[in-house]
Write an enzyme that holds these catalytic residues in place. Structure first.
Site, PDB file in Angstrom:
ATOM      1  N   ASN A  13      -2.098   8.824  10.952  1.00 44.02           N
ATOM      2  CA  ASN A  13      -2.364   8.143   9.680  1.00 44.02           C
ATOM      3  C   ASN A  13      -3.789   7.590   9.752  1.00 44.02           C
ATOM      4  O   ASN A  13      -4.031   6.589  10.405  1.00 44.02           O
ATOM      5  CB  ASN A  13      -1.338   7.013   9.499  1.00 44.02           C
ATOM      6  CG  ASN A  13      -1.632   6.138   8.291  1.00 44.02           C
ATOM      7  OD1 ASN A  13      -2.448   6.487   7.448  1.00 44.02           O
ATOM      8  ND2 ASN A  13      -0.967   4.992   8.228  1.00 44.02           N
ATOM      9  N   LYS A  15      -5.567   6.255   7.500  1.00 41.98           N
ATOM     10  CA  LYS A  15      -5.836   5.123   6.603  1.00 41.98           C
ATOM     11  C   LYS A  15      -7.149   5.373   5.855  1.00 41.98           C
ATOM     12  O   LYS A  15      -7.440   6.520   5.505  1.00 41.98           O
ATOM     13  CB  LYS A  15      -5.809   3.809   7.385  1.00 41.98           C
ATOM     14  CG  LYS A  15      -4.520   3.683   8.220  1.00 41.98           C
ATOM     15  CD  LYS A  15      -4.284   2.351   8.828  1.00 41.98           C
ATOM     16  CE  LYS A  15      -2.969   2.377   9.590  1.00 41.98           C
ATOM     17  NZ  LYS A  15      -2.637   1.105  10.214  1.00 41.98           N
ATOM     18  N   HIS A 105       4.431   2.463   3.594  1.00 39.95           N
ATOM     19  CA  HIS A 105       3.760   1.880   4.758  1.00 39.95           C
ATOM     20  C   HIS A 105       3.619   0.372   4.534  1.00 39.95           C
ATOM     21  O   HIS A 105       3.396  -0.077   3.416  1.00 39.95           O
ATOM     22  CB  HIS A 105       2.381   2.533   4.944  1.00 39.95           C
ATOM     23  CG  HIS A 105       1.731   2.137   6.231  1.00 39.95           C
ATOM     24  ND1 HIS A 105       1.109   0.926   6.393  1.00 39.95           N
ATOM     25  CD2 HIS A 105       1.634   2.782   7.416  1.00 39.95           C
ATOM     26  CE1 HIS A 105       0.645   0.847   7.637  1.00 39.95           C
ATOM     27  NE2 HIS A 105       0.957   1.961   8.279  1.00 39.95           N
ATOM     28  N   GLU A 107       1.292  -1.621   4.980  1.00 40.53           N
ATOM     29  CA  GLU A 107       0.041  -2.032   4.315  1.00 40.53           C
ATOM     30  C   GLU A 107       0.158  -1.850   2.803  1.00 40.53           C
ATOM     31  O   GLU A 107      -0.360  -2.647   2.032  1.00 40.53           O
ATOM     32  CB  GLU A 107      -1.145  -1.242   4.901  1.00 40.53           C
ATOM     33  CG  GLU A 107      -1.494  -1.757   6.294  1.00 40.53           C
ATOM     34  CD  GLU A 107      -2.159  -0.750   7.201  1.00 40.53           C
ATOM     35  OE1 GLU A 107      -2.644   0.289   6.729  1.00 40.53           O
ATOM     36  OE2 GLU A 107      -2.184  -1.009   8.422  1.00 40.53           O
ATOM     37  N   GLU A 177       8.040   0.847  12.165  1.00 41.55           N
ATOM     38  CA  GLU A 177       6.759   0.273  12.564  1.00 41.55           C
ATOM     39  C   GLU A 177       6.832  -1.249  12.491  1.00 41.55           C
ATOM     40  O   GLU A 177       6.689  -1.825  11.396  1.00 41.55           O
ATOM     41  CB  GLU A 177       5.646   0.753  11.632  1.00 41.55           C
ATOM     42  CG  GLU A 177       5.462   2.248  11.621  1.00 41.55           C
ATOM     43  CD  GLU A 177       4.049   2.623  11.175  1.00 41.55           C
ATOM     44  OE1 GLU A 177       3.352   3.273  11.946  1.00 41.55           O
ATOM     45  OE2 GLU A 177       3.664   2.233  10.063  1.00 41.55           O
ATOM     46  N   GLY A 183      -1.994  -2.022  14.595  1.00 41.12           N
ATOM     47  CA  GLY A 183      -3.420  -2.333  14.688  1.00 41.12           C
ATOM     48  C   GLY A 183      -3.737  -3.543  15.539  1.00 41.12           C
ATOM     49  O   GLY A 183      -4.855  -4.050  15.521  1.00 41.12           O
ATOM     50  N   SER A 223       0.401   0.688  17.409  1.00 39.11           N
ATOM     51  CA  SER A 223      -0.414   0.717  18.619  1.00 39.11           C
ATOM     52  C   SER A 223       0.042   1.776  19.633  1.00 39.11           C
ATOM     53  O   SER A 223       0.035   1.529  20.844  1.00 39.11           O
ATOM     54  CB  SER A 223      -0.484  -0.666  19.269  1.00 39.11           C
ATOM     55  OG  SER A 223      -1.064  -1.590  18.369  1.00 39.11           O
TER      56      SER A 223
HETATM   57  P1  PGA Z   1      -1.785   1.642  14.665  1.00 36.09           P
HETATM   58  O1  PGA Z   1      -1.239   1.914  13.180  1.00 36.09           O
HETATM   59  O2  PGA Z   1      -1.451   2.836  15.509  1.00 36.09           O
HETATM   60  O3  PGA Z   1      -3.283   1.454  14.488  1.00 36.09           O
HETATM   61  O4  PGA Z   1      -1.121   0.399  15.165  1.00 36.09           O
HETATM   62  C1  PGA Z   1       0.020   2.506  12.987  1.00 36.09           C
HETATM   63  C2  PGA Z   1       0.288   2.661  11.505  1.00 36.09           C
HETATM   64  O5  PGA Z   1      -0.058   1.762  10.720  1.00 36.09           O
HETATM   65  O6  PGA Z   1       0.831   3.695  11.068  1.00 36.09           O
END
Ligand code: PGA
Length: 261
Positions: A13, A15, A105, A107, A177, A183, A223
């Site tokens: 992903n 983003k 997601h 976000e 998640e 992140g 992560s």
């Molecule tokens: P990350 O993000 O691997 O940077 O923690 C995962 C995600 O939001 O899908």
């Protein structure tokens, strides 16, 4: 009932990163790094920003041996068309050979106010357009500390699956998640991740039956890195990874796909 083998799906992903030139460099490198054995063992998808999709699609199709990396999107609207400034319809993505679309997601839920009901409508629309949804769920740190992880994940999964047939549920991907791990460099322990992914599978079993539960692929996200992918992927209910930060680097992402080496 025999347990079907679930081919892992590892998804990058991106983003809001990489313009279409950078995207092309990224997928060229990835295509070079991943071997036929990797593709035989693991399904791989990349989810660039909308503006990169056509470029990446053209590259995947242009090679003599078409590159077996699936194209994914990060979001879409649930309506087929209309006055929805800034939105993209599922059929527009399908036309670009997009195979997977992320729905819900954290976000999108937190920053753009997406509701469970919208996420569910999106999942259905993604199927209607012939693609596969990757339905996201996960708890905040406060919810985890308050012992509310199970209730949150259960309610998100139940709401996300509403109205979908057992066949559709069995064919989809659910990404667990934990929001506190996204992140942040903090990863859920493989035991904790396994426990929640097993819970997701049991929610699917209750709602859509044993066959759907045995078939649905459940990803862990938060992560994921080359150093922790193997341990997470070894868990019985973890069938893949949704990777954010580490998917922006072709070497790191390829090493995650090659977790079994
Ligand atoms: P990350 O993000 O691997 O940077 O923690 C995962 C995600 O939001 O899908």
């Amino acid at each position: 009932m025999s347990t079907p083998t679930r081919k892992p799906l590892i998804s990058g992903n991106w983003k809001m990163h990489h313009n279409h030139f950078e995207a092309l460099q990224m997928v060229q490198k990835l295509a070079y790094l991943l071997t036929a054995e990797d593709h035989a063992a693991v399904d791989v998808s990349v989810h660039p920003p909308f503006t990169d999709l056509r470029t990446v699609q053209t590259y995947f199709m242009s090679e003599k041996e078409q590159i077996p990396i699936a194209l994914g999107a990060q979001h879409c609207h649930w309506e087929e068309k209309g006055a929805f400034t800034g939105e993209v319809a599922p059929a527009m993505l399908a036309k670009l050979d997009v195979a997977y679309v992320i729905a819900g997601h954290s976000e999108r839920r937190e920053l753009f106010g997406e509701t469970d009901e919208q996420v569910n409508r999106k999942a259905a629309a993604i199927y209607t357009a012939g693609m596969t949804p990757i339905l996201c769920c996960g708890e905040t740190l406060d919810e985890r500390e308050a012992g509310a992880t199970e209730a949150k994940v259960r309610s998100q999964v139940e709401a996300g699956l509403a109205g979908l047939s057992p066949e559709q549920v069995g064919g989809m991907v659910i990404a667990y998640e934990p929001i506190w791990a996204i992140g942040t460099g903090r990863t859920a322990s493989s035991d904790d991740a396994q426990a929640v992914c097993a819970l997701v599978r049991s929610v699917v079993a209750d709602r859509s039956g044993a066959d759907a539960a045995a078939a649905v692929r459940i990803q862990y996200g938060g992560s994921v890195k080359p150093t922790n992918a193997a341990e997470l992927m070894a868990q019985p209910d973890i069938d893949g990874a949704l990777v954010g930060g580490a998917s922006l680097d072709a070497d790191d992402f390829a090493r995650i796909v090659q977790y079994r080496l």
